[in-house]
Design a protein around this motif. Structure first.
Motif, PDB file in Angstrom:
ATOM      1  N   ASN A   1       0.816  -1.217   0.000  1.00  0.00           N
ATOM      2  CA  ASN A   1       0.000   0.000   0.000  1.00  0.00           C
ATOM      3  C   ASN A   1       0.851   1.269   0.000  1.00  0.00           C
ATOM      4  O   ASN A   1       0.366   2.339  -0.386  1.00  0.00           O
ATOM      5  CB  ASN A   1      -0.926   0.022   1.220  1.00  0.00           C
ATOM      6  CG  ASN A   1      -2.029  -1.014   1.122  1.00  0.00           C
ATOM      7  OD1 ASN A   1      -2.507  -1.307   0.038  1.00  0.00           O
ATOM      8  ND2 ASN A   1      -2.418  -1.572   2.247  1.00  0.00           N
ATOM      9  N   THR A   2       2.091   1.178   0.437  1.00  0.00           N
ATOM     10  CA  THR A   2       2.927   2.370   0.583  1.00  0.00           C
ATOM     11  C   THR A   2       4.029   2.454  -0.471  1.00  0.00           C
ATOM     12  O   THR A   2       4.928   3.280  -0.356  1.00  0.00           O
ATOM     13  CB  THR A   2       3.571   2.399   1.985  1.00  0.00           C
ATOM     14  OG1 THR A   2       4.307   1.185   2.198  1.00  0.00           O
ATOM     15  CG2 THR A   2       2.506   2.535   3.062  1.00  0.00           C
ATOM     16  N   LEU A   3       3.976   1.591  -1.477  1.00  0.00           N
ATOM     17  CA  LEU A   3       4.987   1.629  -2.533  1.00  0.00           C
ATOM     18  C   LEU A   3       4.819   2.870  -3.410  1.00  0.00           C
ATOM     19  O   LEU A   3       3.703   3.284  -3.711  1.00  0.00           O
ATOM     20  CB  LEU A   3       4.881   0.377  -3.408  1.00  0.00           C
ATOM     21  CG  LEU A   3       5.562  -0.883  -2.875  1.00  0.00           C
ATOM     22  CD1 LEU A   3       5.249  -2.073  -3.759  1.00  0.00           C
ATOM     23  CD2 LEU A   3       7.066  -0.683  -2.774  1.00  0.00           C
ATOM     24  N   GLY A   4       5.946   3.449  -3.831  1.00  0.00           N
ATOM     25  CA  GLY A   4       5.905   4.604  -4.718  1.00  0.00           C
ATOM     26  C   GLY A   4       6.681   4.328  -5.990  1.00  0.00           C
ATOM     27  O   GLY A   4       7.173   3.220  -6.224  1.00  0.00           O
ATOM     28  N   GLY A   5       6.788   5.339  -6.836  1.00  0.00           N
ATOM     29  CA  GLY A   5       7.522   5.188  -8.083  1.00  0.00           C
ATOM     30  C   GLY A   5       6.623   4.833  -9.250  1.00  0.00           C
ATOM     31  O   GLY A   5       5.444   4.515  -9.075  1.00  0.00           O
ATOM     32  N   GLN A   6       7.200   4.866 -10.449  1.00  0.00           N
ATOM     33  CA  GLN A   6       6.425   4.650 -11.664  1.00  0.00           C
ATOM     34  C   GLN A   6       6.409   3.212 -12.141  1.00  0.00           C
ATOM     35  O   GLN A   6       5.495   2.804 -12.855  1.00  0.00           O
ATOM     36  CB  GLN A   6       6.968   5.551 -12.785  1.00  0.00           C
ATOM     37  CG  GLN A   6       6.829   7.044 -12.490  1.00  0.00           C
ATOM     38  CD  GLN A   6       7.357   7.897 -13.611  1.00  0.00           C
ATOM     39  OE1 GLN A   6       8.076   7.411 -14.475  1.00  0.00           O
ATOM     40  NE2 GLN A   6       6.991   9.172 -13.610  1.00  0.00           N
ATOM     41  N   LEU A   7       7.415   2.423 -11.780  1.00  0.00           N
ATOM     42  CA  LEU A   7       7.481   1.045 -12.258  1.00  0.00           C
ATOM     43  C   LEU A   7       6.598   0.126 -11.425  1.00  0.00           C
ATOM     44  O   LEU A   7       6.369   0.358 -10.241  1.00  0.00           O
ATOM     45  CB  LEU A   7       8.922   0.540 -12.220  1.00  0.00           C
ATOM     46  CG  LEU A   7       9.936   1.287 -13.085  1.00  0.00           C
ATOM     47  CD1 LEU A   7      11.315   0.671 -12.931  1.00  0.00           C
ATOM     48  CD2 LEU A   7       9.516   1.273 -14.541  1.00  0.00           C
ATOM     49  N   LYS A   8       6.104  -0.944 -12.062  1.00  0.00           N
ATOM     50  CA  LYS A   8       5.342  -1.947 -11.332  1.00  0.00           C
ATOM     51  C   LYS A   8       6.260  -2.625 -10.330  1.00  0.00           C
ATOM     52  O   LYS A   8       7.370  -3.038 -10.659  1.00  0.00           O
ATOM     53  CB  LYS A   8       4.781  -2.992 -12.307  1.00  0.00           C
ATOM     54  CG  LYS A   8       3.693  -2.482 -13.229  1.00  0.00           C
ATOM     55  CD  LYS A   8       3.173  -3.618 -14.107  1.00  0.00           C
ATOM     56  CE  LYS A   8       2.025  -3.145 -14.988  1.00  0.00           C
ATOM     57  NZ  LYS A   8       1.510  -4.249 -15.844  1.00  0.00           N
ATOM     58  N   LYS A   9       5.777  -2.753  -9.100  1.00  0.00           N
ATOM     59  CA  LYS A   9       6.593  -3.416  -8.085  1.00  0.00           C
ATOM     60  C   LYS A   9       5.703  -4.005  -7.003  1.00  0.00           C
ATOM     61  O   LYS A   9       4.567  -3.548  -6.799  1.00  0.00           O
ATOM     62  CB  LYS A   9       7.621  -2.455  -7.485  1.00  0.00           C
ATOM     63  CG  LYS A   9       7.039  -1.190  -6.903  1.00  0.00           C
ATOM     64  CD  LYS A   9       8.137  -0.314  -6.301  1.00  0.00           C
ATOM     65  CE  LYS A   9       8.987   0.354  -7.333  1.00  0.00           C
ATOM     66  NZ  LYS A   9       8.317   1.500  -7.975  1.00  0.00           N
ATOM     67  N   ALA A  10       6.209  -5.014  -6.296  1.00  0.00           N
ATOM     68  CA  ALA A  10       5.429  -5.656  -5.241  1.00  0.00           C
ATOM     69  C   ALA A  10       6.354  -6.334  -4.243  1.00  0.00           C
ATOM     70  O   ALA A  10       7.377  -6.914  -4.624  1.00  0.00           O
ATOM     71  CB  ALA A  10       4.467  -6.682  -5.841  1.00  0.00           C
ATOM     72  N   TRP A  11       5.983  -6.239  -2.959  1.00  0.00           N
ATOM     73  CA  TRP A  11       6.695  -6.954  -1.900  1.00  0.00           C
ATOM     74  C   TRP A  11       6.111  -8.349  -1.740  1.00  0.00           C
ATOM     75  O   TRP A  11       4.889  -8.537  -1.818  1.00  0.00           O
ATOM     76  CB  TRP A  11       6.555  -6.235  -0.566  1.00  0.00           C
ATOM     77  CG  TRP A  11       7.335  -4.979  -0.404  1.00  0.00           C
ATOM     78  CD1 TRP A  11       6.850  -3.703  -0.362  1.00  0.00           C
ATOM     79  CD2 TRP A  11       8.752  -4.857  -0.217  1.00  0.00           C
ATOM     80  NE1 TRP A  11       7.870  -2.807  -0.179  1.00  0.00           N
ATOM     81  CE2 TRP A  11       9.045  -3.480  -0.093  1.00  0.00           C
ATOM     82  CE3 TRP A  11       9.798  -5.788  -0.166  1.00  0.00           C
ATOM     83  CZ2 TRP A  11      10.343  -3.005   0.090  1.00  0.00           C
ATOM     84  CZ3 TRP A  11      11.087  -5.320   0.017  1.00  0.00           C
ATOM     85  CH2 TRP A  11      11.351  -3.948   0.157  1.00  0.00           C
ATOM     86  N   ILE A  12       6.975  -9.328  -1.509  1.00  0.00           N
ATOM     87  CA  ILE A  12       6.540 -10.666  -1.110  1.00  0.00           C
ATOM     88  C   ILE A  12       7.453 -11.121   0.024  1.00  0.00           C
ATOM     89  O   ILE A  12       8.557 -10.599   0.197  1.00  0.00           O
ATOM     90  CB  ILE A  12       6.607 -11.690  -2.267  1.00  0.00           C
ATOM     91  CG1 ILE A  12       8.057 -11.839  -2.768  1.00  0.00           C
ATOM     92  CG2 ILE A  12       5.672 -11.288  -3.397  1.00  0.00           C
ATOM     93  CD1 ILE A  12       8.236 -12.991  -3.743  1.00  0.00           C
ATOM     94  N   LYS A  13       6.979 -12.069   0.817  1.00  0.00           N
ATOM     95  CA  LYS A  13       7.800 -12.607   1.899  1.00  0.00           C
ATOM     96  C   LYS A  13       8.073 -14.085   1.623  1.00  0.00           C
ATOM     97  O   LYS A  13       7.144 -14.860   1.381  1.00  0.00           O
ATOM     98  CB  LYS A  13       7.111 -12.438   3.254  1.00  0.00           C
ATOM     99  CG  LYS A  13       8.014 -12.783   4.451  1.00  0.00           C
ATOM    100  CD  LYS A  13       7.300 -12.565   5.775  1.00  0.00           C
ATOM    101  CE  LYS A  13       7.214 -11.107   6.158  1.00  0.00           C
ATOM    102  NZ  LYS A  13       8.504 -10.589   6.698  1.00  0.00           N
ATOM    103  N   VAL A  14       9.353 -14.464   1.645  1.00  0.00           N
ATOM    104  CA  VAL A  14       9.769 -15.839   1.406  1.00  0.00           C
ATOM    105  C   VAL A  14      10.717 -16.254   2.522  1.00  0.00           C
ATOM    106  O   VAL A  14      11.762 -15.624   2.718  1.00  0.00           O
ATOM    107  CB  VAL A  14      10.476 -15.999   0.045  1.00  0.00           C
ATOM    108  CG1 VAL A  14      10.849 -17.450  -0.193  1.00  0.00           C
ATOM    109  CG2 VAL A  14       9.604 -15.478  -1.086  1.00  0.00           C
TER     110      VAL A  14
END
Length: 208
Positions: free
Chosen positions: A61-74
């Motif tokens: 929810n708090t990601l910024g910037g123009q590129l697609k991005k996503a956090w995951i936990k492994v």
């Protein structure tokens, strides 16, 4: 909440502890946001299980910037997967090349790797890196450092002022490290260097 600092907001009447819910130490659902970003069934490419967490409770929810991005936990580690904004998907490849150059010229860096994300419609190339801070650290952008000291000029002088502030606060070899970053930009023809995408890491308990 985010994965770049330790600040958070909650209603006054909520009995919630940051230590019980922060994303550094606790799991979160990554599937819904990931598939909304990269396409249906893209999460299956990762070969990890989705959690039963609320899909709206996520550091994405708090990601910024123009590129697609996503956090995951492994395996209790947070990873950022970042896509491309161009037809030929050069950005993820450039991230990996940049990290290898950093290794050669001895600049502290976060290691990047490449991964293919497969959906029913297409295949997407993304870069992958671990979160650069932990639950006792925060990132302070160069812009914030200059603004806090009331010394932001929006000119080339900001470089020299920024270095002096870091040196005055005991950060060793600040001039060398920042100049090596700029050398990296020159080598890679990076046009996206600005005061909000580099800075310092501070311990939130000791403020060092």
């Amino acid at each position: 909440m985010s994965l770049s600092d330790q600040y958070w907001l909650k209603p006054l009447d909520e009995n919630i502890s940051w230590k019980d819910i922060n994303y550094f130490d606790h799991d979160y659902d990554g599937k819904d946001f990931f598939e909304a970003t990269y396409g249906k069934d893209s999460f299956n490419t990762l070969n990890i299980e989705s959690t039963s967490k609320n899909k709206y409770t996520t550091p994405n929810n708090t990601l910024g910037g123009q590129l697609k991005k996503a956090w995951i936990k492994v395996n209790n580690e947070n990873y950022l997967l970042k896509g491309s904004g161009t037809l030929y998907a050069f950005e993820p490849i450039n991230e990996v090349i940049a990290s290898k150059i950093c290794e050669i010229i001895n600049v502290p860096y976060v290691k990047y790797s490449l991964k293919k994300i497969q959906t029913k419609r297409q295949q997407t190339l993304v870069s992958v890196c671990k979160c650069m801070i932990n639950s006792s650290q925060e990132i302070i952008q160069a812009y914030q450092v200059l603004q806090e000291e009331n010394q932001l000029t929006h000119s080339k002088d900001d470089f020299y002022v920024y270095i002096k502030i870091l040196e005055d606060h005991g950060i060793q070899n600040a001039d060398e490290k920042v100049q090596k970053m700029l050398i990296l930009d020159y080598i890679m023809l990076n046009e996206d260097r600005h005061l909000n995408n580099f800075g310092i890491i501070r311990n939130v308990d000791t403020l060092k």
